[in-house]
Design a protein around this motif. Structure first.
Motif, PDB file in Angstrom:
ATOM      1  N   VAL A  26       0.856  -1.162   0.002  1.00  0.00           N
ATOM      2  CA  VAL A  26       0.189   0.077  -0.132  1.00  0.00           C
ATOM      3  C   VAL A  26       0.859   1.182  -0.036  1.00  0.00           C
ATOM      4  O   VAL A  26       1.798   1.447   0.843  1.00  0.00           O
ATOM      5  CB  VAL A  26      -0.713  -0.148   1.324  1.00  0.00           C
ATOM      6  CG1 VAL A  26      -1.839   1.334   1.018  1.00  0.00           C
ATOM      7  CG2 VAL A  26      -1.910  -1.040   1.085  1.00  0.00           C
ATOM      8  N   THR A  27       0.656   2.131  -1.065  1.00  0.00           N
ATOM      9  CA  THR A  27       1.425   3.584  -1.012  1.00  0.00           C
ATOM     10  C   THR A  27       0.422   4.609  -1.039  1.00  0.00           C
ATOM     11  O   THR A  27      -0.736   4.626  -1.493  1.00  0.00           O
ATOM     12  CB  THR A  27       2.006   3.489  -2.627  1.00  0.00           C
ATOM     13  OG1 THR A  27       2.927   2.348  -2.511  1.00  0.00           O
ATOM     14  CG2 THR A  27       2.911   4.582  -2.505  1.00  0.00           C
ATOM     15  N   SER A  28       0.795   5.707  -0.234  1.00  0.00           N
ATOM     16  CA  SER A  28       0.031   6.987   0.079  1.00  0.00           C
ATOM     17  C   SER A  28       0.550   8.061  -0.350  1.00  0.00           C
ATOM     18  O   SER A  28       1.865   8.205  -0.168  1.00  0.00           O
ATOM     19  CB  SER A  28      -0.229   6.773   1.639  1.00  0.00           C
ATOM     20  OG  SER A  28      -0.918   5.924   1.980  1.00  0.00           O
ATOM     21  N   LEU A  29       0.090   8.905  -1.173  1.00  0.00           N
ATOM     22  CA  LEU A  29       0.416  10.163  -1.666  1.00  0.00           C
ATOM     23  C   LEU A  29      -0.466  11.034  -1.038  1.00  0.00           C
ATOM     24  O   LEU A  29      -1.882  11.027  -1.123  1.00  0.00           O
ATOM     25  CB  LEU A  29       0.510  10.146  -3.411  1.00  0.00           C
ATOM     26  CG  LEU A  29       1.060   9.180  -3.886  1.00  0.00           C
ATOM     27  CD1 LEU A  29       0.880   9.650  -5.409  1.00  0.00           C
ATOM     28  CD2 LEU A  29       2.558   8.898  -3.646  1.00  0.00           C
ATOM     29  N   ARG A  56      -4.575   6.786  -2.094  1.00  0.00           N
ATOM     30  CA  ARG A  56      -4.014   5.456  -1.655  1.00  0.00           C
ATOM     31  C   ARG A  56      -4.165   4.509  -2.624  1.00  0.00           C
ATOM     32  O   ARG A  56      -4.957   4.345  -3.443  1.00  0.00           O
ATOM     33  CB  ARG A  56      -5.081   5.033  -0.525  1.00  0.00           C
ATOM     34  CG  ARG A  56      -4.863   3.812   0.150  1.00  0.00           C
ATOM     35  CD  ARG A  56      -5.560   3.580   1.275  1.00  0.00           C
ATOM     36  NE  ARG A  56      -5.702   4.673   2.199  1.00  0.00           N
ATOM     37  CZ  ARG A  56      -6.676   4.787   3.235  1.00  0.00           C
ATOM     38  NH1 ARG A  56      -7.400   3.951   3.277  1.00  0.00           N
ATOM     39  NH2 ARG A  56      -6.720   5.905   3.821  1.00  0.00           N
ATOM     40  N   ILE A  57      -2.989   3.712  -2.878  1.00  0.00           N
ATOM     41  CA  ILE A  57      -2.800   2.965  -3.985  1.00  0.00           C
ATOM     42  C   ILE A  57      -2.472   1.365  -3.330  1.00  0.00           C
ATOM     43  O   ILE A  57      -1.481   1.349  -2.594  1.00  0.00           O
ATOM     44  CB  ILE A  57      -1.521   3.085  -4.879  1.00  0.00           C
ATOM     45  CG1 ILE A  57      -1.628   4.660  -5.366  1.00  0.00           C
ATOM     46  CG2 ILE A  57      -1.524   2.303  -6.236  1.00  0.00           C
ATOM     47  CD1 ILE A  57      -0.465   5.287  -5.770  1.00  0.00           C
ATOM     48  N   ALA A  58      -3.142   0.436  -3.765  1.00  0.00           N
ATOM     49  CA  ALA A  58      -3.050  -0.929  -2.921  1.00  0.00           C
ATOM     50  C   ALA A  58      -2.742  -1.785  -4.191  1.00  0.00           C
ATOM     51  O   ALA A  58      -3.426  -1.843  -5.402  1.00  0.00           O
ATOM     52  CB  ALA A  58      -4.410  -1.173  -2.333  1.00  0.00           C
ATOM     53  N   ARG A  59      -1.755  -2.681  -4.023  1.00  0.00           N
ATOM     54  CA  ARG A  59      -1.420  -3.761  -5.055  1.00  0.00           C
ATOM     55  C   ARG A  59      -1.296  -5.192  -4.560  1.00  0.00           C
ATOM     56  O   ARG A  59      -0.412  -5.156  -3.433  1.00  0.00           O
ATOM     57  CB  ARG A  59      -0.364  -3.427  -5.912  1.00  0.00           C
ATOM     58  CG  ARG A  59       0.036  -4.144  -6.859  1.00  0.00           C
ATOM     59  CD  ARG A  59       1.500  -3.942  -7.388  1.00  0.00           C
ATOM     60  NE  ARG A  59       2.508  -4.339  -6.547  1.00  0.00           N
ATOM     61  CZ  ARG A  59       3.835  -3.769  -6.627  1.00  0.00           C
ATOM     62  NH1 ARG A  59       4.188  -2.964  -7.494  1.00  0.00           N
ATOM     63  NH2 ARG A  59       4.722  -3.938  -5.696  1.00  0.00           N
ATOM     64  N   LEU A  60      -2.146  -6.032  -4.738  1.00  0.00           N
ATOM     65  CA  LEU A  60      -2.095  -7.401  -4.360  1.00  0.00           C
ATOM     66  C   LEU A  60      -0.939  -7.924  -5.206  1.00  0.00           C
ATOM     67  O   LEU A  60      -0.808  -8.163  -6.167  1.00  0.00           O
ATOM     68  CB  LEU A  60      -3.351  -8.164  -4.775  1.00  0.00           C
ATOM     69  CG  LEU A  60      -3.367  -9.729  -4.085  1.00  0.00           C
ATOM     70  CD1 LEU A  60      -2.974  -9.757  -2.823  1.00  0.00           C
ATOM     71  CD2 LEU A  60      -4.736 -10.223  -4.463  1.00  0.00           C
ATOM     72  N   VAL A  82      -2.345  -5.641 -10.029  1.00  0.00           N
ATOM     73  CA  VAL A  82      -2.975  -4.306 -10.628  1.00  0.00           C
ATOM     74  C   VAL A  82      -3.339  -3.501  -9.588  1.00  0.00           C
ATOM     75  O   VAL A  82      -3.564  -3.768  -8.369  1.00  0.00           O
ATOM     76  CB  VAL A  82      -4.682  -4.743 -11.208  1.00  0.00           C
ATOM     77  CG1 VAL A  82      -5.157  -3.619 -11.521  1.00  0.00           C
ATOM     78  CG2 VAL A  82      -4.299  -5.777 -12.564  1.00  0.00           C
ATOM     79  N   PRO A  83      -2.907  -2.045  -9.704  1.00  0.00           N
ATOM     80  CA  PRO A  83      -3.145  -1.123  -8.595  1.00  0.00           C
ATOM     81  C   PRO A  83      -4.615  -0.762  -8.546  1.00  0.00           C
ATOM     82  O   PRO A  83      -5.478  -0.580  -9.603  1.00  0.00           O
ATOM     83  CB  PRO A  83      -2.396   0.160  -9.091  1.00  0.00           C
ATOM     84  CG  PRO A  83      -2.277   0.015 -10.474  1.00  0.00           C
ATOM     85  CD  PRO A  83      -2.156  -1.489 -10.954  1.00  0.00           C
ATOM     86  N   PHE A  84      -5.110  -0.662  -7.302  1.00  0.00           N
ATOM     87  CA  PHE A  84      -6.416  -0.242  -6.835  1.00  0.00           C
ATOM     88  C   PHE A  84      -6.015   0.997  -6.409  1.00  0.00           C
ATOM     89  O   PHE A  84      -5.400   1.069  -5.186  1.00  0.00           O
ATOM     90  CB  PHE A  84      -7.177  -1.059  -5.763  1.00  0.00           C
ATOM     91  CG  PHE A  84      -7.154  -2.510  -6.595  1.00  0.00           C
ATOM     92  CD1 PHE A  84      -8.313  -2.738  -7.458  1.00  0.00           C
ATOM     93  CD2 PHE A  84      -6.296  -3.878  -6.469  1.00  0.00           C
ATOM     94  CE1 PHE A  84      -8.569  -4.038  -8.050  1.00  0.00           C
ATOM     95  CE2 PHE A  84      -6.521  -4.832  -6.939  1.00  0.00           C
ATOM     96  CZ  PHE A  84      -7.656  -5.105  -7.795  1.00  0.00           C
ATOM     97  N   ALA A  85      -6.687   2.211  -6.813  1.00  0.00           N
ATOM     98  CA  ALA A  85      -6.510   3.273  -6.163  1.00  0.00           C
ATOM     99  C   ALA A  85      -7.701   4.403  -5.865  1.00  0.00           C
ATOM    100  O   ALA A  85      -8.816   4.194  -6.403  1.00  0.00           O
ATOM    101  CB  ALA A  85      -5.386   4.283  -7.129  1.00  0.00           C
ATOM    102  N   ALA A  86      -7.637   5.048  -4.825  1.00  0.00           N
ATOM    103  CA  ALA A  86      -8.642   5.854  -4.432  1.00  0.00           C
ATOM    104  C   ALA A  86      -8.219   7.294  -3.786  1.00  0.00           C
ATOM    105  O   ALA A  86      -7.223   7.341  -3.223  1.00  0.00           O
ATOM    106  CB  ALA A  86      -9.635   5.282  -3.459  1.00  0.00           C
TER     107      ALA A  86
END
Length: 672
Positions: free
Chosen positions: A499-502, A510-514, A597-601
């Motif tokens: 998980v990466t946060s900008l 917020r970007i989550a990648r499995l 695949v990135p999931f972002a919000a």
């Protein structure tokens, strides 16, 4: 006089501080036992029983009395002196019905013994010196079991042994130089970057950094006879405090609220203690007027909102009584560690701090964006709404390699001065708010403890932090002891997630990648779930639309908007889960799980309607070490942020003790 009549302290005079202290003392003294050896506040007995509660109540209130008597130089406080002198005589009388629980009877007495020793030292001239010889001998005998006791938890508790043995040494009692040396070395092992400390070997960054690990190194050298023990390290300890305060003063909300994160939040305005420690130590980098104002703003926050209550009692809770906020061991006297936030009254009326020009909280002057590398935090404060937010990618109150359930108090992605983590029973087993989890077909959600911090820095106006974790289900084992950490149980790995946060202002991308799923796990049964900020109130307003959800309470807005397709949205309502209101609303997004695949919000917490003059956009360019994330933020600004292939901020070390890039980024922000 009603609680509402208590004066406000931010910008006030020393007399205002004394009025608040005296109000607490007056009420507490009326709760004392006949011999004054115990102070038992209203409420159910704590987890350690009524006798421990009574000792805890006396010791913590005696600490406040010690500050008051010392600051008055013994003048005009005869009633306090007489009351607590009698309490000491009774407490160490083995035949008294209200004697103190001994150190060899219950470990909690080790904690309270430190307050007793500090208060006796502060009031030495007026209480200790006037005690009869038999009572002094009994006090020494009461405290002596700490010498050589190797059962102290290796956390901030080491200071309890240091303080007690320093007092014993000053009155001719037993003490151990080896014990003190070992405890100081243990304290030094907690030191991390930029003046921050962890409360033990776990990644435990919380208010204990300030109200314990930075306060005792300031109070201890002032004890009688401590100079020769402390002089060689005093400058180093003050320098650490000085640096820590540069961050800490930016963690106070515009309304004076401290961060709602970590255990022991029932101590409330003890969060003001490190600012008084800075004033007492004379730190060079933050002005005395700002330190005094910050401390006052924190106390004011609670006094104005019902703490102390109408009977002038500090209950188990935050603004009001809310026992679920307490740990399992807490009793009705536990909240009185809040008195540390009033310790500035030990400074006499002619001390420079009382004449220093008042300086407002930083958040009332400008927005702030900084990284706390040690804790893996990005801190973002916005002047317009006075909210301070922390995005967390390094704190979980666990050791590396642990696989427990997430603690709502430590392991959530976000904490703020305007929201509280959910703390009902479900919150300990099902991380929802400020969490990214995999959810299986049975509805069970994964946990991220222990996470792997990947760095936290600020670059070109964007805070960047990331973490990876073995996301796992936990079959939680029953327990009656909840001390703040995540609960243990049998764990089953479902895979690895990064998980990466900008972060900019009120917004986080917020970007989550499995990264992969564990062998035997059916990917088709999994969903990725992302929860936003929890807003609590009497009846939160909320709404959803395609890929978006929002909650509103008292002019504050929590929103989450999908930046990658195929998300479903909802707002979850939880009752009785937050100390800030009867109902909590949490905006939530979910996607079908896909590997790689990135999931972002866009996750937002703001005091105004979420500004969307420009539709937020998100794109990932390149791969590997050439990965760049491009974001168009709701205010129209476009940023390009380079990341490594792991999702970590490029240039940040993956090792929490060696982030020179983060230190450079922090320094750049502070001098901008």
């Amino acid at each position: 006089m009603a609680t509402s009549a208590l004066p406000r302290l931010a910008g006030g005079q020393r007399s205002d501080w004394l009025a608040v202290a005296d109000a607490l003392l007056d009420t507490a003294m009326r709760q004392a036992s006949d011999g004054h050896g115990r102070i038992v506040f209203p409420g159910d007995a704590g987890g350690y029983g009524a006798a421990v509660d009574g000792l805890e109540g006396f010791a913590r209130v005696f600490l406040l009395a010690g500050f008051r008597i010392a600051g008055a130089r013994g003048q005009g406080v005869d009633e306090l002196i007489a009351f607590f002198a009698e309490g000491v005589r009774t407490g160490v009388d083995p035949d008294a019905a209200d004697r103190w629980v001994r150190i060899d009877e219950h470990a909690q007495a080790k904690v309270e013994a430190a307050s007793l020793a500090l208060a006796l030292d502060l009031t030495r001239e007026w209480i200790w010196d006037a005690l009869d010889a038999r009572t002094r001998d009994r006090v020494i005998a009461y405290l002596a079991p700490v010498v050589g006791d190797d059962t102290y938890p290796q956390t901030n508790w080491v200071w309890f042994r240091i303080v007690v043995q320093t007092f014993l040494r000053s009155v001719g009692g037993p003490w151990s130089a080896a014990d003190i040396t070992a405890d100081l070395a243990r304290h030094d092992s907690f030191v991390r970057e930029d003046g921050w400390l962890s409360d033990g070997d776990e990644r435990a960054f919380d208010h204990y950094v300030g109200w314990a690990l930075h306060v005792y190194p300031v109070l201890w050298p002032r004890m009688t006879g401590a100079a020769e023990l402390a002089d060689e390290r005093r400058a180093v300890d003050v320098a650490r405090l000085d640096r820590f305060l540069l961050d800490a003063v930016h963690l106070v909300g515009g309304d004076g609220s401290p961060l709602l994160q970590g255990r022991s939040l029932i101590y409330r305005f003890a969060a003001a203690a490190p600012f008084w420690a800075g004033a007492i130590a004379g730190v060079p980098s933050t002005g005395a007027g700002r330190l005094r104002h910050a401390a006052g703003a924190i106390v004011d926050h609670f006094v104005a909102r019902g703490a102390p209550d109408g009977d002038r009692v500090l209950t188990l809770g935050w603004h009001h009584e809310w026992p679920a906020l307490a740990q399992s061991y807490s009793g009705p006297g536990s909240p009185y560690w809040a008195v540390k936030g009033l310790m500035g009254i030990l400074l006499p009326a002619d001390h420079d701090v009382w004449a220093a020009p008042d300086e407002p909280l930083p958040i009332t002057e400008a927005d702030d964006l900084r990284a706390v590398a040690a804790a893996g935090w990005i801190v973002s404060g916005t002047r317009a709404d006075g909210i301070v937010r922390v995005v967390n990618h390094g704190t979980d109150k666990a050791r590396p390699g642990a696989r427990t359930a997430d603690s709502p108090l430590y392991a959530r992605i976000g904490y703020s001065t305007a929201t509280a983590p959910l703390l009902d029973d479900l919150a300990w087993s099902d991380p929802l708010e400020q969490a990214v989890a995999l959810v299986d077909a049975a509805g069970r959600a994964t946990h991220r403890t222990a996470l792997e911090p990947l760095g936290a820095i600020v670059r070109e106006g964007v805070g960047i932090a990331a973490s990876a974790s073995d996301v796992h289900l936990v079959d939680i084992a029953p327990t009656t002891h909840r001390h703040g950490a995540g609960l243990a149980g049998a764990a089953q790995s479902l895979g690895r997630m990064t998980v990466t946060s900008l972060v900019r202002g009120a917004w986080e991308v917020r970007i989550a990648r499995l990264d992969h799923v564990a062998p035997g796990v059916d990917l088709d049964t999994l969903r990725v779930r992302m929860g936003g900020w929890p807003l609590a109130g009497a009846e939160p307003a909320h709404a959803t639309s395609t890929g978006s959800a929002e909650a509103r309470v008292d002019g504050r807005v929590s929103g989450i908007r999908a930046l990658t397709p195929e998300a479903t949205s909802r707002v979850t309502i939880r009752r009785g889960a937050s100390p800030l209101g009867d109902m909590a609303a949490i905006p939530v997004l979910t996607w079908d799980a896909v590997v790689g695949v990135p999931f972002a919000a866009l996750v937002a917490l703001t005091g105004d309607a979420i500004a969307e003059a420009v539709e937020p956009l998100f794109a990932v360019e390149g791969a590997g070490e050439d990965t760049v994330v491009e974001v168009t933020w709701p205010d129209g600004r476009r940023t390009r942020t380079p990341l490594t292939d792991s999702g970590a901020p490029r240039g940040a070390h993956r090792h929490s003790r060696a982030r020179s890039g983060a230190r450079h980024a922090i320094a750049k922000e502070q001098h901008a």
